[in-house]
Scaffold this motif. Structure first.
Motif, short mmCIF file in Angstrom:
data_model
loop_
_atom_site.label_atom_id
_atom_site.label_comp_id
_atom_site.label_asym_id
_atom_site.label_seq_id
_atom_site.Cartn_x
_atom_site.Cartn_y
_atom_site.Cartn_z
N LYS A 91 26.81 -35.25 112.08
CA LYS A 91 26.76 -35.68 110.68
C LYS A 91 27.16 -34.55 109.73
CE LYS A 91 22.60 -37.44 111.18
NZ LYS A 91 21.27 -38.05 110.86
N ALA A 92 26.74 -33.32 110.05
CA ALA A 92 27.10 -32.18 109.20
C ALA A 92 28.61 -31.94 109.22
CB ALA A 92 26.35 -30.93 109.67
N ILE A 93 29.22 -32.14 110.39
CA ILE A 93 30.69 -31.97 110.48
C ILE A 93 31.39 -33.00 109.61
CG2 ILE A 93 32.65 -32.18 112.06
CD1 ILE A 93 30.88 -30.99 114.26
N ARG A 94 30.93 -34.25 109.65
CA ARG A 94 31.56 -35.29 108.83
C ARG A 94 31.34 -35.03 107.35
NH1 ARG A 94 29.61 -38.65 113.09
NH2 ARG A 94 27.74 -39.15 111.87
N ARG A 95 30.14 -34.61 106.96
CA ARG A 95 29.85 -34.38 105.54
C ARG A 95 30.62 -33.18 104.98
NH1 ARG A 95 23.36 -35.27 106.43
NH2 ARG A 95 23.38 -37.57 106.28
N SER A 96 30.97 -32.24 105.87
CA SER A 96 31.71 -31.05 105.40
C SER A 96 33.22 -31.32 105.30
CB SER A 96 31.46 -29.88 106.35
OG SER A 96 32.05 -30.13 107.61
N GLY A 97 33.61 -32.51 105.67
CA GLY A 97 35.04 -32.83 105.62
C GLY A 97 35.76 -32.53 106.92
N GLY A 98 35.00 -32.37 108.03
CA GLY A 98 35.62 -32.15 109.34
C GLY A 98 35.63 -30.71 109.79
N HIS A 99 34.98 -29.80 109.07
CA HIS A 99 34.92 -28.39 109.49
C HIS A 99 34.07 -28.25 110.75
CE1 HIS A 99 37.00 -27.01 105.95
NE2 HIS A 99 36.14 -27.66 105.16
N GLN A 100 34.45 -27.33 111.62
CA GLN A 100 33.74 -27.16 112.90
C GLN A 100 33.32 -25.71 113.11
OE1 GLN A 100 35.55 -29.06 116.28
NE2 GLN A 100 36.52 -30.63 115.02
N ASN A 101 33.15 -24.96 112.04
CA ASN A 101 32.60 -23.61 112.10
C ASN A 101 31.18 -23.67 111.55
OD1 ASN A 101 31.92 -20.87 110.82
ND2 ASN A 101 33.70 -20.39 112.10
N MET A 112 26.55 -29.92 126.07
CA MET A 112 26.87 -29.88 124.64
C MET A 112 28.20 -29.15 124.37
SD MET A 112 24.67 -31.57 122.85
CE MET A 112 24.69 -32.73 124.24
N TYR A 113 28.51 -28.15 125.21
CA TYR A 113 29.77 -27.43 125.00
C TYR A 113 30.97 -28.34 125.28
CZ TYR A 113 33.34 -23.81 125.17
OH TYR A 113 34.47 -23.06 124.92
N ARG A 114 30.82 -29.25 126.24
CA ARG A 114 31.90 -30.20 126.52
C ARG A 114 32.13 -31.13 125.33
NH1 ARG A 114 29.52 -30.17 131.77
NH2 ARG A 114 28.30 -32.04 131.30
N ILE A 115 31.11 -31.28 124.47
CA ILE A 115 31.24 -32.15 123.30
C ILE A 115 31.82 -31.39 122.12
CG2 ILE A 115 29.94 -33.52 121.62
CD1 ILE A 115 27.95 -34.17 123.86
N PHE A 116 31.26 -30.21 121.80
CA PHE A 116 31.63 -29.50 120.57
C PHE A 116 32.68 -28.41 120.80
CE2 PHE A 116 27.26 -31.01 119.66
CZ PHE A 116 27.55 -31.80 118.56
N GLY A 117 32.71 -27.80 121.98
CA GLY A 117 33.68 -26.75 122.24
C GLY A 117 33.43 -25.47 121.46
N ASP A 118 32.23 -25.26 120.93
CA ASP A 118 31.89 -24.06 120.16
C ASP A 118 30.44 -23.72 120.44
OD1 ASP A 118 32.76 -22.33 117.54
OD2 ASP A 118 30.63 -22.89 117.45
N TRP A 119 30.18 -22.47 120.85
CA TRP A 119 28.82 -22.12 121.28
C TRP A 119 27.84 -22.05 120.11
CZ3 TRP A 119 27.60 -23.08 125.94
CH2 TRP A 119 28.53 -22.94 126.97
N GLU A 120 28.30 -21.67 118.89
CA GLU A 120 27.39 -21.68 117.75
C GLU A 120 26.92 -23.10 117.44
OE1 GLU A 120 30.10 -19.88 117.81
OE2 GLU A 120 29.53 -17.82 117.32
N LEU A 121 27.85 -24.08 117.54
CA LEU A 121 27.47 -25.48 117.32
C LEU A 121 26.56 -25.99 118.44
CD1 LEU A 121 30.80 -27.07 116.00
CD2 LEU A 121 28.89 -26.10 114.71
N VAL A 122 26.76 -25.47 119.66
CA VAL A 122 25.85 -25.82 120.77
C VAL A 122 24.43 -25.37 120.45
CG1 VAL A 122 25.29 -25.35 123.19
CG2 VAL A 122 27.65 -25.85 122.53
N LEU A 123 24.31 -24.13 119.92
CA LEU A 123 22.98 -23.64 119.56
C LEU A 123 22.35 -24.50 118.47
CD1 LEU A 123 23.57 -19.76 119.48
CD2 LEU A 123 22.59 -21.14 121.31
N ALA A 124 23.16 -24.88 117.46
CA ALA A 124 22.65 -25.72 116.38
C ALA A 124 22.20 -27.07 116.90
CB ALA A 124 23.72 -25.90 115.31
N SER A 125 22.95 -27.64 117.86
CA SER A 125 22.57 -28.94 118.42
C SER A 125 21.30 -28.83 119.26
CB SER A 125 23.71 -29.50 119.28
OG SER A 125 23.86 -28.75 120.47
#
Length: 673
Positions: free
Chosen positions: A243-253, A220-233
């Motif tokens: 889907k959440a990234i797209r709905r937020s307008g592309g934010h990745q935090n 998952m880290y190879r996909i998102f590059g962020d450990w908080e997003l890895v935990l969420a996934s």
């Protein structure tokens, strides 16, 4: 002086008297009977025991196997509103400074957020005792987690995720079926190579599940590059995070896409960060971890060579079953199975491993003893037949077998040609065999038999019979038991022999074709054929022929000679059989063919009678007189061919001996006109 001598004498005499009295008293007490030891107790007295002490407390096991902490943690993540302030003494500035220090030594982006502060205060206020228990258990599990995480270059802080997921309870099962320390779903566990069957569920295995979780995090880290997003996934799936990234307008935090994630995931990452904070700063908040009664290094594994239950291990090693279950949670049935070509292991405290390895043969001997007590399938004993030998002395079958043990059986094979009206039951009865044996010898899948097919009949006779021309004293009876008989035939044998010589039978009161056929060991079909009967109705006084006509007998006794036929292009078994006035089944039998496929150049053995074959062969030939040949064209199917020639697919398959509906262009098919 005299008094002193008297006192000294008393001092010497009193102990002697007391010892004598004690001996007399003990001699009067009845001796207690010695209790007889059980097999298990007597076996354990011979064990070589290591003097190391047990390193697991059974009372502590009741705590670690309790699901209450898991239920509380799950409810907190789902129900606590982190936006509501909590009244707890923890200055915000101090909390921010501690988070900054955590961020410096962690690959996670740990920043102050009021929601994390409220969640930490809630845990410290309401779950202090739970965290003391969790910290005690973590001393057993964390070394295993860290080993797996380091192997795949995953941050070691992710070990705290198992606390949020399962509260370190290997038996935890969520409402949707997620199981084990890392809460794997069934399909995800299978995807990552975790074995799940009736006995075993490796989602509960700390080592294997940790390895699978680390591989998931790394991917998952190879996909998102962020450990908080890895935990969420890990909680909601990679699809929901995308889907959440797209709905937020592309934010990745995480905090910027938090409101677009499922509700449970919104509290998931804050709970992880709050747990990390409490573990790192537990001393500052007066949290004292429970004593680590067992740790990973104090246990070891051993391969099991026979199926063993936890109860048997508990009895043999004097260890509570709850302790074995805690150390081996992946065995769902509390049984370690033994599977051929696969090794299963059991984890035990090291001192118990020492006892097991020192007494391994005795352990398995006890397992065999326990297995021997299990009720087995009932097998009825064969009936004992009382017979008479040549001197008239009664003897049972087993004795007869012993008398003839030196005789070696010889296998003989004969063939029966299926006639009209024959069924397997009648044929089996005629040759004194079972229907199952008939089907096995002739590779029959059902009770249906074709007219003209030759059935193999296997029988065994004693070697003495093969060389002795005089009336034999031994016959082979049912169930391969030897029956000794007199040289002189008994009355019953004389009657049977006389009956078989009779050519006619006069129907008596109450007789039917079936009873008459059984009396003379004939087929009902033969009786009907020889007497031109259309049905089984017979009347009192009717005369029935008991012998076949001379023509039929002659046709069965003709000698045969063999020829070889070389398969040519376009040939098939049906055409070859028609051209040589034989049946397809005969061709298969003579050439040991299991299918109807032949290749160009194959040499087929064909047996032909030296005298003209009458009756039955004539019928076989007439079977194909009304057939025509059709060459399969490109695009043809059996259904199209059947419609074109006004027949059925089943009929075409039967005439051409086809096992399925696969046909190829150029094949020649027999079609009924």
């Amino acid at each position: 002086m005299i008094k002193k001598i008297y006192y000294l004498a008393l001092l010497f005499i009193l102990p002697v008297l007391s010892i004598t009295a004690q001996d007399n008293f003990e001699s009067e007490v009845p001796v207690k009977p010695v209790l007889k030891l059980s097999y298990l107790d007597s076996l354990k007295t011979t064990f070589i025991v290591d003097e190391m002490t047990s390193c697991v407390d059974s009372m502590w096991l009741n705590e670690v196997t309790n699901l209450q902490t898991y239920d509380e943690m799950y409810a907190d993540i789902k129900n606590i509103d982190p936006d509501i302030p909590v009244d707890f003494e923890l200055p915000t500035d101090l909390f921010k400074e501690r988070l900054r220090l955590l961020d410096e030594k962690s690959p996670f982006n740990i920043e102050y957020n009021p929601q994390i502060e409220n969640l930490v205060k809630n845990f410290l206020k309401n779950r202090k005792h739970s965290f003391e228990r969790l910290m005690g258990m973590s001393q057993y599990y964390f070394p295993m987690f860290e080993e797996a995480l380091a192997k795949y270059n995953v941050p070691l802080e992710i070990k705290y995720l198992a606390i949020v997921e399962s509260a370190l309870n290997s038996k935890a099962v969520s409402r949707v079926g997620a199981t084990g320390l890392w809460q794997f779903m069934y399909q995800t566990g299978k995807q990552y190579g975790l074995k799940i069957d009736s006995y075993l569920d490796e989602r509960s295995d700390a080592l294997k599940a940790s390895d699978a979780a680390a591989r998931y995090m790394s991917g998952m880290y190879r996909i998102f590059g962020d450990w908080e997003l890895v935990l969420a996934s890990y909680n909601s799936g990679a699809g929901n995070v995308s889907k959440a990234i797209r709905r937020s307008g592309g934010h990745q935090n995480f905090w910027n896409i938090k409101k677009f994630l499922p509700r449970e995931t919104q509290g998931y990452v804050p709970a992880f960060l709050a747990t990390m904070y409490i573990f790192e700063y537990h001393k500052e908040h007066g949290i004292v971890p429970n004593k680590a009664i067992v740790n990973h290094l104090a246990t070891d594994t051993i391969a099991i060579k026979k199926k063993m239950s936890f109860k048997q291990l508990s009895d043999l090693l004097d260890i509570p079953t709850s302790q074995i279950e805690f150390l081996n949670p992946s065995y769902k049935m509390k049984v370690v199975p033994y599977v051929t070509n696969h090794t299963n292991f059991i984890r035990l405290p090291k001192d118990k491993v020492a006892v097991f390895t020192s007494n391994e043969d005795k352990m398995y001997a006890y397992v065999d003893y326990e297995e021997g007590k299990r009720e087995k399938q009932f097998v009825p004993k064969p009936r004992v037949k009382i017979i008479k030998d040549s001197t008239g002395v009664e003897q049972n079958v087993e004795e007869a077998i012993a008398d003839n043990a030196s005789s070696k059986p010889i296998t003989k094979i004969k063939y029966h040609t299926v006639r009209r009206g024959d069924v397997l039951g009648d044929i089996a009865e005629k040759y004194d065999v079972s229907i199952t044996e008939l089907k096995k010898w002739n590779k029959l899948k059902s009770n249906n038999i074709q007219l003209g097919k030759k059935l193999k009949i296997v029988s065994q006779v004693n070697s003495d019979l093969a060389v002795n021309t005089k009336p034999s004293k031994v016959q082979i009876a049912k169930e391969d038991k030897v029956i000794v008989q007199n040289d002189k035939t008994s009355k019953q044998e004389t009657k049977t022999d006389a009956d078989t010589k009779v050519e006619e039978h006069v129907v008596k009161q109450g007789e039917t074709l079936t009873t008459i056929a059984k009396t003379y060991r004939l087929y009902v079909a033969d009786l009907k054929k020889w007497n031109n009967l259309k049905d089984s109705n017979i009347k009192l006084g009717d005369k029935l022929k008991l012998k076949a006509s001379e023509e039929i007998v002659a046709s069965n006794e003709t000698e045969k000679e063999s020829t070889l036929y070389v398969v040519k292009k376009g040939d098939n078994l049906i055409g070859i059989a028609n051209n040589n006035n034989v049946s397809v089944d005969d061709l298969k039998e003579w050439n040991n063919l299991t299918s109807s496929n032949v290749k160009v150049g194959d040499k087929l053995k064909i047996e032909k009678a030296s005298t003209p074959v009458i009756a039955e062969n004539v019928k076989k030939k007439s079977r194909y007189e009304d057939l025509k040949t059709y060459v399969v064209q490109k695009g043809d199917s059996l259904f199209m061919i059947s419609q074109k020639h006004q027949t059925t697919v089943a009929e075409i398959k039967k005439l051409n001996d086809l096992q399925d509906e696969n046909i190829k262009p150029g094949m020649k098919l027999k079609i009924k006109e």
